[in-house]
Scaffold this active site. Sequence first.
Site, short mmCIF file in Angstrom:
data_model
loop_
_atom_site.label_atom_id
_atom_site.label_comp_id
_atom_site.label_asym_id
_atom_site.label_seq_id
_atom_site.Cartn_x
_atom_site.Cartn_y
_atom_site.Cartn_z
CG HIS A 1 -2.89 -26.98 -94.62
ND1 HIS A 1 -2.16 -25.91 -94.15
CD2 HIS A 1 -2.26 -28.09 -94.19
CE1 HIS A 1 -1.12 -26.36 -93.48
NE2 HIS A 1 -1.15 -27.69 -93.49
N GLY B 1 -2.82 -36.74 -97.90
CA GLY B 1 -1.51 -36.72 -97.26
C GLY B 1 -1.62 -36.99 -95.77
#
Length: 122
Positions: free
Chosen positions: A11, A75
Amino acid sequence: MNTKAIVLFGHGARDVRWREPFDRLASLWKAQHPSTPVELAFLELMEPNLEQAIASQVAAGATEVVVVPVFFGQGGHLRNDFPVLLSACREKFPGVTLSATPAVGDDLAVLQAIIDFGARAL
Protein backbone atom coordinates in the site's frame (compact mmCIF):
# COMPACT_ATOMS: atom_id res chain seq x y z
CA MET A 1 14.91 -16.58 -23.32
CA ASN A 2 12.16 -15.84 -20.80
CA THR A 3 13.50 -13.95 -17.79
CA LYS A 4 11.14 -13.88 -14.82
CA ALA A 5 10.99 -11.27 -12.08
CA ILE A 6 8.74 -10.51 -9.14
CA VAL A 7 7.28 -7.29 -7.78
CA LEU A 8 6.10 -7.21 -4.17
CA PHE A 9 3.30 -4.63 -4.17
CA GLY A 10 2.23 -2.90 -0.95
CA HIS A 11 0.00 0.00 0.00
CA GLY A 12 2.55 2.58 1.11
CA ALA A 13 2.49 4.96 4.06
CA ARG A 14 3.64 8.41 5.14
CA ASP A 15 5.94 7.00 7.83
CA VAL A 16 9.07 5.65 6.13
CA ARG A 17 9.49 3.06 8.90
CA TRP A 18 6.36 1.31 7.58
CA ARG A 19 8.51 0.16 4.65
CA GLU A 20 11.01 -1.74 6.83
CA PRO A 21 9.22 -5.13 6.77
CA PHE A 22 8.89 -4.86 2.99
CA ASP A 23 12.63 -4.26 2.70
CA ARG A 24 13.23 -7.33 4.90
CA LEU A 25 10.81 -9.32 2.75
CA ALA A 26 12.70 -8.33 -0.41
CA SER A 27 16.02 -9.23 1.26
CA LEU A 28 14.68 -12.63 2.25
CA TRP A 29 13.48 -13.17 -1.31
CA LYS A 30 16.94 -12.30 -2.68
CA ALA A 31 18.61 -14.70 -0.25
CA GLN A 32 16.25 -17.57 -1.03
CA HIS A 33 15.66 -16.96 -4.76
CA PRO A 34 18.80 -15.20 -6.00
CA SER A 35 18.17 -16.07 -9.65
CA THR A 36 14.79 -14.27 -9.73
CA PRO A 37 15.01 -10.49 -9.38
CA VAL A 38 12.66 -8.79 -6.93
CA GLU A 39 11.49 -5.20 -6.70
CA LEU A 40 9.20 -3.45 -4.24
CA ALA A 41 6.35 -1.24 -5.44
CA PHE A 42 3.76 0.83 -3.62
CA LEU A 43 0.25 1.99 -4.44
CA GLU A 44 0.65 5.42 -2.86
CA LEU A 45 2.81 7.66 -0.69
CA MET A 46 6.04 5.72 -1.41
CA GLU A 47 8.18 4.91 -4.39
CA PRO A 48 8.66 3.17 -6.61
CA ASN A 49 5.12 2.89 -7.87
CA LEU A 50 4.01 -0.18 -9.82
CA GLU A 51 4.91 1.21 -13.23
CA GLN A 52 8.36 2.29 -12.04
CA ALA A 53 9.07 -1.11 -10.49
CA ILE A 54 8.00 -2.97 -13.63
CA ALA A 55 10.04 -0.58 -15.80
CA SER A 56 13.07 -1.33 -13.63
CA GLN A 57 12.59 -5.08 -14.06
CA VAL A 58 12.09 -4.71 -17.82
CA ALA A 59 15.21 -2.54 -18.10
CA ALA A 60 17.10 -5.34 -16.33
CA GLY A 61 15.87 -7.82 -18.95
CA ALA A 62 12.66 -9.27 -17.49
CA THR A 63 10.18 -10.59 -20.03
CA GLU A 64 7.76 -11.92 -17.42
CA VAL A 65 6.82 -10.10 -14.20
CA VAL A 66 4.61 -11.52 -11.46
CA VAL A 67 3.09 -8.96 -9.09
CA VAL A 68 2.42 -10.19 -5.55
CA PRO A 69 0.02 -7.91 -3.66
CA VAL A 70 1.29 -7.85 -0.09
CA PHE A 71 -2.13 -6.96 1.28
CA PHE A 72 -4.00 -8.88 3.94
CA GLY A 73 -7.27 -8.90 2.01
CA GLN A 74 -9.03 -7.91 -1.20
CA GLY A 75 -10.26 -4.44 -0.26
CA GLY A 76 -11.13 -1.56 -2.54
CA HIS A 77 -7.55 -0.89 -3.57
CA LEU A 78 -7.08 -4.42 -4.88
CA ARG A 79 -10.56 -4.74 -6.33
CA ASN A 80 -10.66 -1.30 -8.01
CA ASP A 81 -7.30 0.50 -8.19
CA PHE A 82 -4.90 -2.40 -8.76
CA PRO A 83 -6.59 -3.84 -11.90
CA VAL A 84 -6.49 -0.38 -13.52
CA LEU A 85 -2.80 0.04 -12.68
CA LEU A 86 -1.95 -3.45 -13.92
CA SER A 87 -3.89 -2.88 -17.15
CA ALA A 88 -2.04 0.40 -17.75
CA CYS A 89 1.27 -1.39 -17.23
CA ARG A 90 0.25 -4.11 -19.69
CA GLU A 91 -0.39 -1.37 -22.27
CA LYS A 92 2.90 0.37 -21.50
CA PHE A 93 4.92 -2.87 -21.66
CA PRO A 94 3.22 -4.91 -24.40
CA GLY A 95 6.18 -7.26 -24.88
CA VAL A 96 6.18 -8.29 -21.23
CA THR A 97 3.94 -10.92 -19.67
CA LEU A 98 2.42 -9.35 -16.55
CA SER A 99 0.44 -11.41 -14.08
CA ALA A 100 -0.66 -11.08 -10.48
CA THR A 101 -1.29 -13.42 -7.60
CA PRO A 102 -4.16 -13.02 -5.14
CA ALA A 103 -3.44 -10.94 -2.02
CA VAL A 104 -1.03 -12.73 0.31
CA GLY A 105 -3.72 -12.71 3.00
CA ASP A 106 -5.88 -14.95 0.82
CA ASP A 107 -3.30 -17.75 1.05
CA LEU A 108 -3.96 -20.47 3.62
CA ALA A 109 -0.24 -20.88 4.36
CA VAL A 110 0.02 -17.16 5.22
CA LEU A 111 -3.01 -17.39 7.48
CA GLN A 112 -1.54 -20.48 9.14
CA ALA A 113 1.76 -18.64 9.70
CA ILE A 114 -0.20 -15.92 11.55
CA ILE A 115 -1.96 -18.54 13.68
CA ASP A 116 1.41 -20.16 14.44
CA PHE A 117 2.85 -16.75 15.35
CA GLY A 118 -0.04 -16.13 17.77
CA ALA A 119 0.24 -19.63 19.23
CA ARG A 120 3.91 -19.03 20.08
CA ALA A 121 2.77 -16.16 22.30
CA LEU A 122 0.71 -18.50 24.49
